[in-house]
Write an enzyme that holds these catalytic residues in place. Structure first.
Site, PDB file in Angstrom:
ATOM      1  N   TYR A  60      -2.239  -1.351  10.454  1.00  0.00           N
ATOM      2  CA  TYR A  60      -2.188  -1.430   8.982  1.00  0.00           C
ATOM      3  C   TYR A  60      -0.846  -0.920   8.464  1.00  0.00           C
ATOM      4  CZ  TYR A  60      -4.048  -1.036   4.186  1.00  0.00           C
ATOM      5  OH  TYR A  60      -4.279  -1.165   2.833  1.00  0.00           O
TER       6      TYR A  60
ATOM      7  N   SER B  61       0.864  -1.179   0.000  1.00  0.00           N
ATOM      8  CA  SER B  61       0.000   0.000   0.000  1.00  0.00           C
ATOM      9  C   SER B  61       0.901   1.230   0.000  1.00  0.00           C
ATOM     10  CB  SER B  61      -0.844   0.000   1.291  1.00  0.00           C
ATOM     11  OG  SER B  61      -1.468   1.248   1.500  1.00  0.00           O
TER      12      SER B  61
END
Ligand code: NAD
Length: 260
Positions: A155, A142
């Site tokens: 995350y 990401s």
């Protein structure tokens, strides 16, 4: 181009994983789908992908929090098609909360699905790839594998971790036909992000459209979402011969997010 290859794409019943599975199938690979969802809807998806490609599509419901189920997923693909040539570690979940209020069980779950699962699947698939002297491991990281945002401790930690795991895997396979790289998407409009848009709209009293635009423009200079199709295209490129020497890279596909 990928005729005769076998791909396992984790978390491919939705969003980015589905886009990648579709692109790999359309390039000729047989694909083992994985992920949660309604059994009938998943079967319909499986049949649809098979119909629109000349590939065989399977499904395995392994939970990416369970190492033994992850091993069973890899083994099932190898049993059906003879090996695993392409492994896409994509399954992911999100939890948004300030550090002091971050629930411990959510931390454990995010690390398990977004990071540890890729370790378990890679460990299982690598010997199969080494036997054939060719392989592609693609980790879906990401923009949050490269930079951080508030309230996403688990995350961001998991995605930075997977960028590190990608580099180690690339180094340990450097003198072989196996490559490992990470793809780092910016915002993609999937159920994972829709939840964050809905939360923003509720928190700030915004319309759905306003919330979507606010979320995008805060991070992504292009003002446009990256799409699962674009990420599928990048994954197929990473499987091509032109990408033989792309090793241990983190490829941003983020509308300029991390150029800032
Ligand atoms: P999504 O919610 O649309 O899809 C997630 C997939 O993972 C689904 O198929 C779901 O069933 C599966 N999954 C979740 N938990 C699982 C588990 N325990 N076991 C097996 N499967 C499980 O999400 P998405 O946006 O397509 O995200 C896919 C990946 O892309 C994730 O790793 C995410 O972090 C990453 N990513 C997403 C964005 C974005 O903007 N959407 C941006 C960057 C990176």
């Amino acid at each position: 181009m990928l005729k005769g290859k076998t791909a396992v794409v984790t978390g491919s019943t939705s969003g980015i994983g589905l886009g990648i599975a579709r692109a790999l199938a359309q390039s000729g690979a047989n694909v083992m789908l994985n992920g949660f969802g309604d059994a009938q809807a998943i079967e319909a998806l499986r049949v649809e992908l098979e119909r629109e490609s000349s590939s065989e599509i399977g499904y395995h419901g392994a939970d990416m929090q369970q190492p033994d189920e992850i091993a069973a997923l890899v083994d099932a693909a190898a049993r059906r098609w003879g090996s695993v040539d392409i492994l896409v570690n994509n399954a992911g979940i999100q939890h948004v909360a300030p550090l002091e209020a971050f629930p411990e069980d959510r931390w454990d779950a995010v690390i398990a699905v977004n990071l540890s699962a890729a370790f378990h699947s890679t460990r299982r698939a690598l010997p199969l790839m080494r036997e054939r002297g060719w392989g592609r491991i693609i980790n879906i990281a990401s923009a949050h594998g490269l930079v951080a945002s508030v309230h996403k401790a688990a995350y961001v930690a998991a995605k930075h971790g997977i960028v590190g795991l990608t580099k180690v895997t690339a180094l340990e396979t450097a003198q072989s036909g196996i490559t490992c790289n990470a793809i780092c998407p910016g915002w993609v409009l999937t159920p994972l992000v829709q939840k964050q848009i809905d939360a923003l709209a509720a928190q700030e009293g915004l319309s759905p459209l306003q919330a979507k635009q606010r979320l995008l423009l805060e991070k992504q200079p292009s003002g446009e979402f990256t799409t699962p199709e674009e990420i599928g295209g990048l994954a197929v490129f990473l499987c091509s011969a032109a990408a033989n020497q792309i090793r241990g890279a983190s490829l941003s596909i983020d509308g300029g997010w991390t150029a800032q």
